[in-house]
Design a protein around this motif. Structure first.
Motif, mmCIF file in Angstrom:
data_model
loop_
_atom_site.group_PDB
_atom_site.id
_atom_site.type_symbol
_atom_site.label_atom_id
_atom_site.label_comp_id
_atom_site.label_asym_id
_atom_site.label_seq_id
_atom_site.Cartn_x
_atom_site.Cartn_y
_atom_site.Cartn_z
ATOM 1 N N ALA A 1 -0.397 -8.068 5.518
ATOM 2 C CA ALA A 1 0.991 -8.539 5.541
ATOM 3 C C ALA A 1 1.740 -8.155 6.816
ATOM 4 C CB ALA A 1 1.725 -7.989 4.324
ATOM 5 N N VAL B 1 -4.599 1.308 10.652
ATOM 6 C CA VAL B 1 -5.858 1.723 10.012
ATOM 7 C C VAL B 1 -6.190 3.196 10.256
ATOM 8 C CG1 VAL B 1 -8.356 1.327 9.984
ATOM 9 C CG2 VAL B 1 -6.801 -0.621 9.950
ATOM 10 N N GLY C 1 0.327 2.787 10.336
ATOM 11 C CA GLY C 1 -0.259 3.124 9.032
ATOM 12 C C GLY C 1 -1.629 3.741 9.236
ATOM 13 N N GLY D 1 0.210 -6.980 9.714
ATOM 14 C CA GLY D 1 -0.602 -7.374 10.855
ATOM 15 C C GLY D 1 -0.423 -8.831 11.223
ATOM 16 N N ALA E 1 -6.021 -4.434 11.010
ATOM 17 C CA ALA E 1 -5.644 -5.022 9.709
ATOM 18 C C ALA E 1 -4.834 -6.304 9.949
ATOM 19 C CB ALA E 1 -4.869 -4.026 8.854
ATOM 20 N N ILE F 1 8.155 4.147 11.797
ATOM 21 C CA ILE F 1 8.596 3.858 10.416
ATOM 22 C C ILE F 1 9.679 2.786 10.492
ATOM 23 C CG2 ILE F 1 9.691 4.775 8.310
ATOM 24 C CD1 ILE F 1 7.831 6.907 8.318
ATOM 25 N N TYR G 1 -14.540 -5.590 12.230
ATOM 26 C CA TYR G 1 -14.838 -4.179 12.544
ATOM 27 C C TYR G 1 -16.203 -3.728 12.026
ATOM 28 C CZ TYR G 1 -12.633 -3.233 7.922
ATOM 29 O OH TYR G 1 -12.285 -3.251 6.601
ATOM 30 N N SER H 1 -7.157 3.416 6.336
ATOM 31 C CA SER H 1 -8.547 3.874 6.168
ATOM 32 C C SER H 1 -8.613 5.128 5.300
ATOM 33 C CB SER H 1 -9.180 4.166 7.531
ATOM 34 O OG SER H 1 -8.408 5.128 8.220
ATOM 35 N N PRO I 1 0.827 -1.212 0.000
ATOM 36 C CA PRO I 1 0.000 0.000 0.000
ATOM 37 C C PRO I 1 0.866 1.270 0.000
ATOM 38 C CG PRO I 1 -0.760 -1.536 1.701
ATOM 39 C CD PRO I 1 0.511 -2.091 1.139
ATOM 40 N N THR J 1 -10.269 -7.410 11.854
ATOM 41 C CA THR J 1 -10.263 -7.443 10.376
ATOM 42 C C THR J 1 -11.660 -7.074 9.883
ATOM 43 O OG1 THR J 1 -11.103 -9.657 9.871
ATOM 44 C CG2 THR J 1 -8.787 -9.520 10.460
ATOM 45 N N THR K 1 8.157 -4.887 9.651
ATOM 46 C CA THR K 1 7.291 -3.863 10.249
ATOM 47 C C THR K 1 6.490 -4.488 11.391
ATOM 48 O OG1 THR K 1 7.149 -2.711 8.138
ATOM 49 C CG2 THR K 1 5.452 -2.195 9.762
ATOM 50 N N LYS L 1 -11.912 -13.631 7.495
ATOM 51 C CA LYS L 1 -10.537 -13.195 7.784
ATOM 52 C C LYS L 1 -10.238 -13.340 9.276
ATOM 53 C CE LYS L 1 -10.133 -9.913 3.998
ATOM 54 N NZ LYS L 1 -9.788 -8.535 3.611
ATOM 55 N N LEU M 1 10.114 -6.245 4.143
ATOM 56 C CA LEU M 1 9.703 -4.966 4.749
ATOM 57 C C LEU M 1 8.450 -5.089 5.613
ATOM 58 C CD1 LEU M 1 10.075 -1.592 4.134
ATOM 59 C CD2 LEU M 1 7.801 -2.125 3.270
ATOM 60 N N THR M 2 7.453 -5.834 5.112
ATOM 61 C CA THR M 2 6.203 -5.904 5.866
ATOM 62 C C THR M 2 6.345 -6.766 7.121
ATOM 63 O OG1 THR M 2 5.522 -7.524 4.207
ATOM 64 C CG2 THR M 2 4.534 -5.339 4.078
HETATM 65 N N1 LIG Z 1 5.163 2.567 9.084
HETATM 66 C C1 LIG Z 1 5.798 1.659 8.368
HETATM 67 O O1 LIG Z 1 7.016 1.545 8.405
HETATM 68 C C2 LIG Z 1 4.990 0.736 7.479
HETATM 69 C C3 LIG Z 1 5.617 -0.299 6.766
HETATM 70 C C4 LIG Z 1 4.820 -1.150 5.983
HETATM 71 C C5 LIG Z 1 3.448 -0.938 5.904
HETATM 72 N N2 LIG Z 1 2.894 0.102 6.590
HETATM 73 C C6 LIG Z 1 1.460 0.380 6.540
HETATM 74 O O2 LIG Z 1 0.768 -0.685 7.130
HETATM 75 C C7 LIG Z 1 -0.520 -0.782 6.534
HETATM 76 C C8 LIG Z 1 -0.798 -2.221 6.155
HETATM 77 O O3 LIG Z 1 0.156 -2.631 5.184
HETATM 78 P P1 LIG Z 1 0.168 -4.142 4.699
HETATM 79 O O4 LIG Z 1 1.336 -4.320 3.821
HETATM 80 O O5 LIG Z 1 -0.035 -5.028 5.845
HETATM 81 O O6 LIG Z 1 -1.129 -4.158 3.790
HETATM 82 P P2 LIG Z 1 -2.017 -5.338 3.237
HETATM 83 O O7 LIG Z 1 -1.366 -6.651 3.302
HETATM 84 O O8 LIG Z 1 -2.480 -4.856 1.918
HETATM 85 O O9 LIG Z 1 -3.228 -5.350 4.248
HETATM 86 C C9 LIG Z 1 -3.960 -4.221 4.477
HETATM 87 C C10 LIG Z 1 -5.224 -4.620 5.174
HETATM 88 O O10 LIG Z 1 -5.869 -3.433 5.601
HETATM 89 C C11 LIG Z 1 -7.236 -3.695 5.759
HETATM 90 N N3 LIG Z 1 -7.966 -2.489 5.359
HETATM 91 C C12 LIG Z 1 -8.006 -1.918 4.139
HETATM 92 N N4 LIG Z 1 -8.798 -0.829 4.159
HETATM 93 C C13 LIG Z 1 -9.265 -0.736 5.425
HETATM 94 C C14 LIG Z 1 -10.128 0.176 6.080
HETATM 95 N N5 LIG Z 1 -10.694 1.197 5.439
HETATM 96 N N6 LIG Z 1 -10.412 -0.025 7.388
HETATM 97 C C15 LIG Z 1 -9.864 -1.064 8.058
HETATM 98 N N7 LIG Z 1 -9.025 -1.951 7.497
HETATM 99 C C16 LIG Z 1 -8.739 -1.786 6.190
HETATM 100 C C17 LIG Z 1 -7.580 -4.874 4.834
HETATM 101 O O11 LIG Z 1 -8.149 -5.951 5.545
HETATM 102 P P3 LIG Z 1 -9.582 -5.921 6.206
HETATM 103 O O12 LIG Z 1 -10.389 -6.975 5.609
HETATM 104 O O13 LIG Z 1 -9.282 -6.194 7.620
HETATM 105 O O14 LIG Z 1 -10.213 -4.581 5.959
HETATM 106 C C18 LIG Z 1 -6.230 -5.344 4.311
HETATM 107 O O15 LIG Z 1 -6.038 -6.710 4.450
HETATM 108 C C19 LIG Z 1 -0.549 0.190 5.383
HETATM 109 O O16 LIG Z 1 -1.189 1.369 5.815
HETATM 110 C C20 LIG Z 1 0.916 0.468 5.122
HETATM 111 O O17 LIG Z 1 1.148 1.728 4.551
HETATM 112 C C21 LIG Z 1 3.635 0.932 7.381
#
Ligand SMILES: NC(=O)c1ccc[n+]([C@@H]2O[C@H](COP(=O)([O-])OP(=O)(O)OC[C@H]3O[C@@H](n4cnc5c(N)ncnc54)[C@H](OP(=O)(O)O)[C@@H]3O)[C@@H](O)[C@H]2O)c1
Length: 355
Positions: free
Chosen positions: A167, A233, A255, A169, A163, A285, A207, A258, A56, A187, A144, A192, A140-141
């Motif tokens: 990846a 979220v 992250g 979570g 979430a 981060i 949720y 939402s 994302p 989730t 995290t 899920k 990376l994920t």
């Molecule tokens: N700070 C950092 O260093 C860092 C590093 C990597 C990623 N991140 C952030 O972490 C977040 C998740 O990344 P990821 O790679 O795990 O993504 P991912 O595998 O694509 O999973 C994201 C999950 O978010 C949930 N989601 C999507 N829209 C939503 C909403 N409106 N409300 C609630 N849940 C929602 C979805 O599942 P549901 O069915 O549960 O909705 C989805 O499975 C992203 O925001 C990303 O930018 C941050």
């Protein structure tokens, strides 16, 4: 140079909301060109793409609006689109890489990328773990999820992970369990939630459930409050979980997914709760923790081997684009992470097997 040309995706235009991943339309986000590869300059590496990580985060790179000083990467129209990937070295003028090496780092969405040696994170260490691990559980994920929990919680803490089927979570849930916490996932579907409980979470709440707060409270066990919230979220969900925090609890803001379609949805309104519950809210981060990656790799590998962290196909969604004609679907494969019906797990795009 044995390889003469490469197909490459360029950013056609930045996005305001969601990208248009169709090609050849006036508002297409990407365009695909075939171009000649230039001879390598000093300290460059020609890398054949094997897998791309779909994150994302990449949406933030190509968005018109971004946060000042956030230190996040930006890609502008006319520049190659890319992300984190896994590739095989074809040719190299850098001392540390030789043909055949499997490497990861920042790669273009292309058959072949010419990259500066410094843009690569390194060679994939010899390991019994599948290659994809370096883009998922120990990518990376996964890192995290690991650094978002390890060193932040203590044994016996009550932890909520939003979430939780995504990846980052799914790794956060399992690391928190490995460290002896009571873990509750959140989730967007009952299906899920089953997946998250299957990972070892003590409970998981959808949720969309109208009794979300009550169910979370029950899921938190005897304590009934949350000591540590790993949140990716933001917005309304964060507002709700804030009401369940233990006095002096910690919210790690990892992250704000939402707000991906509409940034106003990530805004937090329940500010008085921060005062009432004396909460600490901490931005996170993963790149701030890169000096500890070796230690994380050791711990995660041990937990994978002990069966405490899953690293099999059940936590992966591999989109297979190895067929020559499917290359043009790279943007569509990436956009699956922005789809509300995204399946649990880490989404990877497969381009080729190593030779
Ligand atoms: N700070 C950092 O260093 C860092 C590093 C990597 C990623 N991140 C952030 O972490 C977040 C998740 O990344 P990821 O790679 O795990 O993504 P991912 O595998 O694509 O999973 C994201 C999950 O978010 C949930 N989601 C999507 N829209 C939503 C909403 N409106 N409300 C609630 N849940 C929602 C979805 O599942 P549901 O069915 O549960 O909705 C989805 O499975 C992203 O925001 C990303 O930018 C941050």
């Amino acid at each position: 140079m044995t390889v003469k040309e490469s197909r490459v995706f360029y950013l056609n235009q930045q996005t305001e909301g969601l990208p248009n991943v169709e090609l050849g339309e006036p508002n297409s986000t990407f365009r695909l060109v075939t171009e000649e590869l230039q001879p390598l300059k000093e300290n460059e590496v020609l890398v054949k793409s094997l897998y791309f990580s779909n994150d994302p985060l990449q949406l933030g790179w190509i968005r018109k609006a971004s946060y000042e000083n956030a230190g996040i990467r930006r890609i502008f129209p006319g520049e190659p689109m890319g992300g984190f990937g896994l590739g095989q070295v074809i040719e190299s003028t850098a001392d540390q890489y030789k043909p055949g090496d499997i490497v990861n780092g920042a790669l273009n969405w292309a058959d072949y990328s010419i990259v500066k040696a410094g843009a690569l994170t390194g060679k994939i260490p010899d390991s019994s773990l599948p290659l994809t691990t370096s883009l998922s559980t120990i990518g990376l994920t996964g890192l995290t999820g690991y650094f978002g929990i390890y060193g932040q919680v203590k044994e016996g803490d009550t932890v909520i992970v939003s979430a939780a089927s995504g990846a980052t979570g799914l790794v956060a849930v399992q690391v928190a369990k490995a460290l002896g916490c009571r873990v509750v996932g959140i989730t967007g579907s009952d299906e899920k939630c089953k997946f998250v409980v299957g990972l070892g979470a003590d409970a998981c709440v959808n949720y969309n459930d109208p009794e979300l707060i009550e169910k979370l409270k029950q899921a938190l066990g005897e304590k009934g409050t949350c000591d540590f919230f790993y949140d990716t979220v933001g917005g309304e969900l964060l507002d709700k979980v804030m009401t369940l925090m233990t006095k002096n609890g910690l919210i790690l803001v990892v992250g704000a997914i939402s707000g991906f379609k509409d940034v106003t949805k990530m805004y937090v309104k329940n500010w008085p709760q921060v005062i009432a519950s004396r909460l600490t809210i901490k931005g996170f981060i993963v790149s701030d923790y890169l000096h500890k990656v070796e230690e994380a790799r050791v711990n995660l590998t041990k937990w994978i081997q002990e069966g405490k962290i899953r690293n099999d196909s059940s936590v992966l969604n591999v989109i297979d684009l190895t067929e020559e004609s499917k290359f043009a679907d790279i943007p569509k494969a990436w956009a699956l992470i922005l789809d509300e019906n995204k399946k649990p797990g880490k989404v990877l795009t497969k381009l080729a097997d190593p030779e």
